[in-house]
Design a protein around this motif. Structure first.
Motif, PDB file in Angstrom:
ATOM      1  N   MET A 156       0.820  -1.224   0.000  1.00  0.00           N
ATOM      2  CA  MET A 156       0.000   0.000   0.000  1.00  0.00           C
ATOM      3  C   MET A 156       0.852   1.272   0.000  1.00  0.00           C
ATOM      4  N   TRP A 157       2.015   1.217  -0.651  1.00  0.00           N
ATOM      5  CA  TRP A 157       2.923   2.357  -0.564  1.00  0.00           C
ATOM      6  C   TRP A 157       2.325   3.629  -1.157  1.00  0.00           C
ATOM      7  N   ARG A 158       1.508   3.497  -2.200  1.00  0.00           N
ATOM      8  CA  ARG A 158       0.941   4.703  -2.813  1.00  0.00           C
ATOM      9  C   ARG A 158      -0.037   5.382  -1.852  1.00  0.00           C
ATOM     10  N   LEU A 159      -0.796   4.587  -1.107  1.00  0.00           N
ATOM     11  CA  LEU A 159      -1.688   5.160  -0.108  1.00  0.00           C
ATOM     12  C   LEU A 159      -0.885   5.851   0.995  1.00  0.00           C
ATOM     13  N   ILE A 160       0.195   5.225   1.417  1.00  0.00           N
ATOM     14  CA  ILE A 160       1.007   5.768   2.505  1.00  0.00           C
ATOM     15  C   ILE A 160       1.597   7.123   2.139  1.00  0.00           C
ATOM     16  N   GLU A 161       1.884   7.340   0.858  1.00  0.00           N
ATOM     17  CA  GLU A 161       2.403   8.654   0.444  1.00  0.00           C
ATOM     18  C   GLU A 161       1.400   9.761   0.778  1.00  0.00           C
ATOM     19  N   ASN A 162       0.134   9.420   0.876  1.00  0.00           N
ATOM     20  CA  ASN A 162      -0.898  10.427   1.136  1.00  0.00           C
ATOM     21  C   ASN A 162      -0.948  10.878   2.585  1.00  0.00           C
ATOM     22  N   PHE A 163      -0.021  10.399   3.406  1.00  0.00           N
ATOM     23  CA  PHE A 163       0.101  10.947   4.758  1.00  0.00           C
ATOM     24  C   PHE A 163       0.771  12.319   4.726  1.00  0.00           C
ATOM     25  N   ARG A 164       1.365  12.668   3.597  1.00  0.00           N
ATOM     26  CA  ARG A 164       2.027  13.968   3.436  1.00  0.00           C
ATOM     27  C   ARG A 164       1.008  14.967   2.884  1.00  0.00           C
ATOM     28  N   ASP A 165       1.082  16.217   3.330  1.00  0.00           N
ATOM     29  CA  ASP A 165       0.099  17.207   2.893  1.00  0.00           C
ATOM     30  C   ASP A 165       0.764  18.276   2.035  1.00  0.00           C
ATOM     31  N   GLY A 166       0.556  18.157   0.755  1.00  0.00           N
ATOM     32  CA  GLY A 166       1.100  19.113  -0.202  1.00  0.00           C
ATOM     33  C   GLY A 166       0.695  18.663  -1.586  1.00  0.00           C
ATOM     34  N   ASN A 167       1.378  19.179  -2.593  1.00  0.00           N
ATOM     35  CA  ASN A 167       1.139  18.725  -3.965  1.00  0.00           C
ATOM     36  C   ASN A 167       2.037  17.519  -4.198  1.00  0.00           C
ATOM     37  N   LEU A 168       1.479  16.329  -4.036  1.00  0.00           N
ATOM     38  CA  LEU A 168       2.269  15.109  -4.015  1.00  0.00           C
ATOM     39  C   LEU A 168       2.664  14.602  -5.398  1.00  0.00           C
ATOM     40  N   TYR A 169       2.020  15.104  -6.437  1.00  0.00           N
ATOM     41  CA  TYR A 169       2.220  14.532  -7.767  1.00  0.00           C
ATOM     42  C   TYR A 169       2.110  15.652  -8.801  1.00  0.00           C
ATOM     43  N   PRO A 170       3.049  16.594  -8.777  1.00  0.00           N
ATOM     44  CA  PRO A 170       2.894  17.794  -9.597  1.00  0.00           C
ATOM     45  C   PRO A 170       3.359  17.665 -11.037  1.00  0.00           C
TER      46      PRO A 170
END
Length: 493
Positions: A259-273
Motif C-alpha cells: 500500500m505504498w501509494r496510499l502511505i504517500e498520502n500521509f504527506r500534505d502538499g502537492n504530491l504529484y505535480p
C-alpha cells in the motif's frame, strides 16, 4: 504522520557514509521500509518522533542552498550508443508496460530485469518470448537491484519502483557508469534533488525523469505553437493531476506493494505535480531562459480519506492501522512566480469525485489553449471553429508525432505518449543528442512536493524555489522536443 528521508551520502556502496535526519513515520510506513529494504540499507534511523517544526525547517534551509555547478548538464550530449543495453528495476504497475514498449524499439537490448518478487519477473520474461530479448533476471532480495546495476554490460537503468527508491537507485546507477531514467517523481526530498544534480554533473551521466505527459499529443502541439510565437508572450500556465483514485489507493492487491501509494498520502502538499507541470515548464522554457522564483501552497482539509479508511476498517481489520492516520487535504493548489514574472498554477486532487483533468492551460498575450475540460484554442473571442482547429493541427503537429505518433497509439501506454517518450529517449541516446528532460528538470519538478508541504504547514507562506542550474538557466538553450531526434531509430511491429 509523514516521513522525510534525507540521504547525505552519494556512494550507496558505502553504508557507513550514509547519514540521516531523524524521520517521522507511521507503523505502516516503517513496515513498508523494512520489507522494501530501505531500512536495511541504513537509510532509516531509529529516531521516531512527532512531526516537528525543525524537520520542516530543513526544507526551508535546503530551499536557500547555493550550488557551485561542476558541469552544466543542460544541452549535454553523451557519446552515441548504437545499441542501448537496458536494465529495468520494478515490474509492478509501470515496469511491465515499459518492458513491452522498449522491446519494440530498434537499437534496444533488454539485458536484465529485476523485482523483489520472483513471480513478477517470471511473468515479464514470459511476455518477451518470441522476441530477441533474453534478459538475465534478479529477484528475491531487497539488494538484487544493486547486483544488476553492477553489471558492466548495461548503458541505461530504467526505474519503475515505489517513490522512495527512485533517487537511491538513480544515484547508484550514475555512480556505476550508467544513465538513469526514473519514473515520477525523481525525488521526494530537496536533499535528494540536490543529490541527483550533483551526481549527474560529477559523473556526466544523464538522469531523466520519465514525465510522459510532455509527450502527449495536444501538449506537444501547444509547445510547437509556443515556439513559433502563436500565443505571443506567455503570461500564465496551469497544470494539474485531478484523478479520482480513492478506491485504487485503498485497494488491496492493486499492484502498489504494501500500500505504498496510499502511505504517500500521509504527506500534505502537492504530491504529484509533474504531469501537469512538466509541459508548462517546457512551454515557458523553465531552466532554459526563465526560472521559478518562489511558490505558495494551500490545501483544503481532508474531507474523504480518513473517513474512507475508517469505513473500510469497520469491515476489514486489515485497514485498522490506516483508520486514524492524518491524510493530505482533498485539493492542493500551488502557485509559482517565475523570475520573468510569469505565473503557474498546479493542482492535486486524487480523492474528490471529479472528472480526470491535467488542465494544461497556456495563456499568452495573443491567444490561449486549454486541454480540459474542452480541448481547444482561443484568440479571446471564443473557441476556434473545428475547421480552424484542423488547420492548426496540420500546421503545428510536431515532427516526432508525424514520425511515430500512429505507431505509438498502436503500441500504447496512456494513449501513446509513453511510447513516444521511450522512443525519443532511445533515439537521442543512439544519436548522441541531448535529452528533452535533464537532471535539472527532474530535480526542479520533483522539488514542488516538499516545497509545497512546507508552505501548507506554514499558513501558505511563500518559499524560495532552489535554482538547481546555479544561474545557467539564463544562458541555457531550449531543446526542441518537437523534432524527431536523430530520427534513425525504427520500430519493431
Amino acid at each position: 504522520m509523514a516521513i522525510y528521508l534525507t540521504f547525505r551520502a552519494i556512494d550507496l556502496r558505502k553504508p557507513n557514509n550514509i547519514n540521516f535526519i531523524a524521520v517521522s513515520m507511521s507503523n505502516k510506513r516503517r513496515d513498508f521500509l523494512k520489507i522494501s529494504g530501505l531500512a536495511g540499507m541504513g537509510l532509516v534511523g531509529a529516531g521516531i518522533s512527532g512531526f516537528s517544526q525543525e524537520q520542516l525547517d530543513q526544507v526551508k534551509i535546503q530551499s536557500l542552498r547555493k550550488h557551485n555547478q561542476r558541469f552544466n548538464m543542460s544541452g549535454f550530449a553523451a557519446p552515441k550508443i548504437n545499441t542501448v543495453r537496458v536494465g529495468v528495476i520494478g515490474l509492478g504497475m509501470r515496469g511491465p508496460g515499459a518492458v513491452n514498449r522498449l522491446s519494440k524499439i530498434e537499437g534496444v537490448e533488454i539485458k536484465a530485469l529485476c523485482d523483489l518478487r520472483p513471480e513478477m519477473v517470471d511473468k515479464v520474461v514470459k511476455s518477451l518470448e518470441g522476441t530477441p530479448h533474453k534478459p538475465v533476471t534478479y529477484s528475491g532480495s531487497s539488494y538484487a537491484w544493486k547486483k544488476m546495476v553492477d553489471r558492466d554490460d548495461l548503458d541505461l537503468i530504467y526505474i519503475a519502483t515505489p517513490w522512495q527508491w527512485h533517487t537511491p537507485m538513480a544515484v547508484y546507477a550514475m555512480e556505476s557508469g550508467k544513465h538513469a531514467a526514473t519514473e515520477v517523481p525523481a525525488a521526494v526530498t530537496l536533499e535528494e534533488c540536490w543529490q541527483l544534480v550533483e551526481t549527474s554533473e560529477r559523473t556526466k551521466k544523464h538522469c531523466m525523469m520519465l514525465e510522459n505527459c510532455c509527450y502527449d499529443f495536444f501538449e506537444l502541439m501547444t509547445l510547437s505553437m509556443a515556439r513559433d510565437g502563436y500565443f505571443g508572450e506567455i503570461i500564465h500556465g496551469e497544470g494539474a493531476y485531478i484523478h479520482d483514485l480513492i478506491d485504487l489507493n485503498f485497494k488491496k492487491g492493486s499492484g502498489y506493494q504494501e500500500m505504498w501509494r496510499l502511505i504517500e498520502n500521509f504527506r500534505d502538499g502537492n504530491l504529484y505535480p509533474t504531469h501537469g507541470l512538466g509541459p508548462i515548464c517546457q512551454i515557458m522554457d523553465i531552466n532554459r531562459g526563465d526560472q521559478m522564483d518562489y511558490l505558495t501552497s494551500l490545501s483544503s482539509k481532508d474531507f474523504m480519506m480518513q473517513a474512507h479508511a475508517q469505513k473500510l476498517a469497520a469491515e476489514d481489520s486489515y485497514y485498522n492501522s490506516f483508520a486514524n492516520e492524518r491524510y493530505r487535504g482533498n485539493m492542493n493548489t500551488t502557485m509559482v512566480k517565475t523570475k520573468k514574472g510569469r505565473s503557474i498554477m498546479i493542482q492535486h486532487d486524487v480523492t474528490s469525485p471529479r472528472p480526470y483533468s491535467r488542465i494544461h492551460l497556456v495563456s499568452g498575450t495573443k491567444a490561449m489553449a486549454q486541454k480540459w475540460p474542452q480541448e481547444g484554442v482561443s484568440d479571446g473571442h471564443g473557441w476556434l471553429k473545428e475547421e480552424d482547429m484542423k488547420a492548426l493541427q496540420e500546421k503545428y503537429t510536431p515532427e516526432i508525432v508525424r514520425k511515430v505518433g500512429e505507431m505509438a497509439k498502436q503500441i500504447g501506454g496512456h494513449g501513446g505518449m509513453d511510447f513516444m517518450m521511450d522512443w525519443r529517449m532511445i533515439d537521442c541516446l543512439r544519436n548522441g543528442l541531448p535529452l528533452d528532460q535533464d537532471v535539472y528538470d527532474a530535480a526542479l519538478w520533483s522539488a514542488i512536493t516538499p516545497l509545497s508541504e512546507w508552505s501548507v504547514a506554514n499558513r501558505s507562506n511563500s518559499i524560495d524555489v532552489p535554482d538547481f542550474t546555479a544561474g545557467s538557466w539564463q544562458s541555457n538553450k531550449p531543446v526542441d522536443i518537437t523534432l524527431a531526434g536523430g530520427g534513425t531509430t525504427g520500430v519493431r511491429v
